[in-house]
Design an enzyme around this catalytic site. Sequence first.
Site, PDB file in Angstrom:
ATOM      1  N   GLU A  97     -21.532   2.316   5.910  1.00 62.65           N
ATOM      2  CA  GLU A  97     -22.664   1.564   6.444  1.00 62.65           C
ATOM      3  C   GLU A  97     -22.533   1.292   7.936  1.00 62.65           C
ATOM      4  OE1 GLU A  97     -25.511   0.690   5.273  1.00 62.65           O
ATOM      5  OE2 GLU A  97     -25.258   1.381   3.212  1.00 62.65           O
ATOM      6  N   GLU A 128      -4.632   5.017  -9.204  1.00 65.03           N
ATOM      7  CA  GLU A 128      -4.150   3.826  -8.511  1.00 65.03           C
ATOM      8  C   GLU A 128      -2.670   3.562  -8.763  1.00 65.03           C
ATOM      9  OE1 GLU A 128      -4.757  -0.163 -10.943  1.00 65.03           O
ATOM     10  OE2 GLU A 128      -6.680   0.780 -10.502  1.00 65.03           O
TER      11      GLU A 128
END
Length: 324
Positions: A97, A128
């Site tokens: 963004e 992860e």
Amino acid sequence: MSTTPRDETTLDVVLVDLASPTEERNAASAELDTLDARGMVDVILGEDATVAAAVQARAAQIAALVEECVRAISAGGTVHYLGAGTSGRLAVLDAVELAPTFDADESMVAAHLAGGPGAFLTAVEGAEDSPEQGAAVVAEHCRAGDVVIGLAASGRTPFVGGALEAAREAGLPTALISANPQAPLAALADHAILLDVGPEVVTGSTRMKAGTAQKLTLNALSTATMVRLGTTFGNLMIDVRPTNAKLVARTVRMLVQASGAAPQQAAEVLQAAGGSVRTALVALLAGAEVDAAAQALERFPRDARRLGDPAGIRSAVEALRTGE
């Protein structure tokens, strides 16, 4: 002697220490499933209302990290976000963004999600849990002068730990954003932003308060960093990319808001400036020709060291008005 057939699918149970406020039961939501919809929503939002204060309590640490990021980007370095699951997805969201808002690209802020880009939409099992993968990301993408920021709600994600350890070994500044005040990985961070949001409404669901806290932290971190780098005039996005009709209209509106000029005049000056909001703004504020405004901006480029005017707009206008 009869036996019950075993399912061929087996689960390897590994005990992991999950000591973290996010894994504790929340007394306020202990009977959540007995409530009607309104009762559930009230409990959820009541807990969410506490998150902003938890982030505000770490304002000094966030500001220190802002200055670290500004130094890195000003010198040509990159700020790297690394995370898994919700934390990693929030990192990607924040980074992408920045492009339309501040005209920032991956050379300034880049996000790395455990499991790769595809893990944004579909979970990649075990990604992860690999510190090696985190270290590999640092080895491949980071260089001297960069900053490495790990995001881990639990404060113990192995992928993030591997990345922070590799960054430390490479001599890079490191940071951790976590919802665990006792985060084990904090020892690997030069800047530890440990957000005390307490237990989740749904135990262990860190997409909730922990995720909101991380998003608020990233909002403050990246926005302050970009503003310090001179991408705004006041609170106006003068480096916004006008890639559609709405954004073109917004640039004209910004010029009107900043200068007080009529919309038609602002649009004409913007067109004469080749779409450069910066040039058009200086021309309007100084009452100068577009060419003179562009030359003044060349003398006062964006500079984070110019406190009070990192964008150079005020300095360029003053130079045109005084003839200096």
